[in-house]
Design a protein around this motif. Structure first.
Motif, PDB file in Angstrom:
ATOM      1  N   MET A 106       0.861  -1.181   0.000  1.00 42.96           N
ATOM      2  CA  MET A 106       0.000   0.000   0.000  1.00 42.96           C
ATOM      3  C   MET A 106       0.893   1.226   0.000  1.00 42.96           C
ATOM      4  SD  MET A 106      -2.861   0.816   2.848  1.00 42.96           S
ATOM      5  CE  MET A 106      -3.409   2.454   3.143  1.00 42.96           C
ATOM      6  N   THR A 107       0.635   2.164  -0.850  1.00 47.36           N
ATOM      7  CA  THR A 107       1.439   3.381  -0.880  1.00 47.36           C
ATOM      8  C   THR A 107       0.784   4.497  -0.076  1.00 47.36           C
ATOM      9  OG1 THR A 107       0.453   3.986  -2.987  1.00 47.36           O
ATOM     10  CG2 THR A 107       2.570   2.853  -3.050  1.00 47.36           C
ATOM     11  N   ALA A 108      -0.441   4.802  -0.345  1.00 45.52           N
ATOM     12  CA  ALA A 108      -1.173   5.842   0.383  1.00 45.52           C
ATOM     13  C   ALA A 108      -2.632   5.760  -0.039  1.00 45.52           C
ATOM     14  CB  ALA A 108      -0.605   7.220   0.080  1.00 45.52           C
ATOM     15  N   THR A 109      -3.507   6.389   0.724  1.00 47.40           N
ATOM     16  CA  THR A 109      -4.917   6.387   0.362  1.00 47.40           C
ATOM     17  C   THR A 109      -5.170   7.430  -0.715  1.00 47.40           C
ATOM     18  OG1 THR A 109      -5.562   8.053   1.991  1.00 47.40           O
ATOM     19  CG2 THR A 109      -5.513   5.746   2.737  1.00 47.40           C
ATOM     20  N   ALA A 110      -6.405   7.491  -1.186  1.00 47.15           N
ATOM     21  CA  ALA A 110      -6.759   8.442  -2.236  1.00 47.15           C
ATOM     22  C   ALA A 110      -6.535   9.886  -1.791  1.00 47.15           C
ATOM     23  CB  ALA A 110      -8.209   8.242  -2.662  1.00 47.15           C
ATOM     24  N   ASN A 111      -6.586  10.146  -0.483  1.00 46.01           N
ATOM     25  CA  ASN A 111      -6.411  11.511   0.023  1.00 46.01           C
ATOM     26  C   ASN A 111      -5.033  11.742   0.617  1.00 46.01           C
ATOM     27  OD1 ASN A 111      -9.075  12.118  -0.662  1.00 46.01           O
ATOM     28  ND2 ASN A 111      -9.823  11.322   1.277  1.00 46.01           N
ATOM     29  N   GLN A 112      -4.095  10.818   0.338  1.00 46.93           N
ATOM     30  CA  GLN A 112      -2.744  10.950   0.864  1.00 46.93           C
ATOM     31  C   GLN A 112      -1.726  10.778  -0.260  1.00 46.93           C
ATOM     32  OE1 GLN A 112      -2.623   7.747   3.726  1.00 46.93           O
ATOM     33  NE2 GLN A 112      -2.823   9.178   5.414  1.00 46.93           N
ATOM     34  N   THR A 113      -0.587  11.395  -0.072  1.00 48.32           N
ATOM     35  CA  THR A 113       0.555  11.177  -0.954  1.00 48.32           C
ATOM     36  C   THR A 113       1.794  11.105  -0.076  1.00 48.32           C
ATOM     37  OG1 THR A 113       1.698  11.961  -2.932  1.00 48.32           O
ATOM     38  CG2 THR A 113       0.919  13.640  -1.405  1.00 48.32           C
ATOM     39  N   LEU A 114       2.729  10.239  -0.428  1.00 50.26           N
ATOM     40  CA  LEU A 114       3.951  10.108   0.353  1.00 50.26           C
ATOM     41  C   LEU A 114       4.895  11.258   0.028  1.00 50.26           C
ATOM     42  CD1 LEU A 114       4.577   6.269   0.083  1.00 50.26           C
ATOM     43  CD2 LEU A 114       3.273   7.531   1.807  1.00 50.26           C
ATOM     44  N   VAL A 115       5.629  11.739   1.021  1.00 48.54           N
ATOM     45  CA  VAL A 115       6.521  12.878   0.846  1.00 48.54           C
ATOM     46  C   VAL A 115       7.623  12.586  -0.172  1.00 48.54           C
ATOM     47  CG1 VAL A 115       8.072  12.310   2.763  1.00 48.54           C
ATOM     48  CG2 VAL A 115       7.754  14.702   2.083  1.00 48.54           C
ATOM     49  N   ALA A 116       8.035  11.319  -0.291  1.00 49.11           N
ATOM     50  CA  ALA A 116       9.081  10.936  -1.241  1.00 49.11           C
ATOM     51  C   ALA A 116       8.899   9.469  -1.610  1.00 49.11           C
ATOM     52  CB  ALA A 116      10.455  11.160  -0.638  1.00 49.11           C
TER      53      ALA A 116
ATOM     54  N   LEU B 219       3.352   2.594   3.229  1.00 46.85           N
ATOM     55  CA  LEU B 219       2.413   2.418   4.337  1.00 46.85           C
ATOM     56  C   LEU B 219       1.905   0.985   4.288  1.00 46.85           C
ATOM     57  CD1 LEU B 219       0.396   5.763   4.134  1.00 46.85           C
ATOM     58  CD2 LEU B 219       2.359   5.208   5.596  1.00 46.85           C
ATOM     59  N   ASP B 220       1.907   0.306   5.444  1.00 43.91           N
ATOM     60  CA  ASP B 220       1.386  -1.061   5.481  1.00 43.91           C
ATOM     61  C   ASP B 220      -0.140  -1.028   5.514  1.00 43.91           C
ATOM     62  OD1 ASP B 220       0.611  -0.603   8.162  1.00 43.91           O
ATOM     63  OD2 ASP B 220       2.210  -1.833   9.004  1.00 43.91           O
ATOM     64  N   ASP B 221      -0.758  -2.176   5.618  1.00 43.52           N
ATOM     65  CA  ASP B 221      -2.222  -2.261   5.586  1.00 43.52           C
ATOM     66  C   ASP B 221      -2.890  -1.524   6.736  1.00 43.52           C
ATOM     67  OD1 ASP B 221      -2.114  -3.720   3.248  1.00 43.52           O
ATOM     68  OD2 ASP B 221      -2.217  -5.661   4.259  1.00 43.52           O
ATOM     69  N   ASP B 222      -2.159  -1.303   7.831  1.00 47.39           N
ATOM     70  CA  ASP B 222      -2.697  -0.559   8.977  1.00 47.39           C
ATOM     71  C   ASP B 222      -2.373   0.933   8.896  1.00 47.39           C
ATOM     72  OD1 ASP B 222      -3.749  -2.883  10.167  1.00 47.39           O
ATOM     73  OD2 ASP B 222      -1.804  -3.336  11.095  1.00 47.39           O
TER      74      ASP B 222
END
Length: 150
Positions: A1-11, A17-20
């Motif tokens: 999992m990378t991020a949710t639809a409303n999130q983006t990783l800084v780099a 991000l894991d499943d939790d």
């Protein structure tokens, strides 16, 4: 999992991000001398071999040292608020078992809340909001609720 639809990783390439929703840091391990590195590296600074394998680092550790970031860092790369909106925050090194010490943002930053040697765990931390309204997420370490290292 990378991020949710409303999130983006800084780099990219630093963590996922894991499943939790907890960050998992990407590191390297030298197959010659067992040295661990973060972030990932193509060569070992300890033995100079280039036989690294990618690994995921532990999600908990021990606070090795810390200080307070009392003024806004230079932007870029800093993405957070500057000026009157800036709030000081803790910065430290967390020792991840026998793997590596990671320089990291801390979720707390006062002498009453932090003690060298205390148990810490990784958490997702929202740095800012991008132009599209997404939360820009990084990793940080927080004192564990139980004080246990896992």
């Amino acid at each position: 999992m990378t991020a949710t639809a409303n999130q983006t990783l800084v780099a990219d390439g630093i963590f996922r991000l894991d499943d939790d929703g907890r960050p998992v840091l990407f590191g390297s391990r030298c197959t010659n001398c067992d040295n661990h590195m973060f972030p990932r590296q193509s060569g070992c600074p300890k033995c100079m071999f280039d036989t690294q394998e990618d690994i995921e680092l532990a999600q908990a550790g021990t606070l090795w040292t810390w200080t307070v970031q009392a003024f806004p860092p230079k932007a870029p790369p800093y993405l957070g608020p500057v000026g009157a909106d800036f709030e000081p925050y803790g910065v430290g090194y967390v020792e991840l078992g026998d793997q590596v010490r990671v320089e990291t943002r801390l979720t707390v930053g006062t002498p009453e809340e932090l003690e060298i040697g205390m148990a810490m765990e990784i958490v997702a931390h929202v740095l800012t909001t991008d132009d599209d309204g997404n939360d820009v997420v990084t990793y940080a370490f927080a004192p564990t609720a139980t004080g246990d290292q896992s």
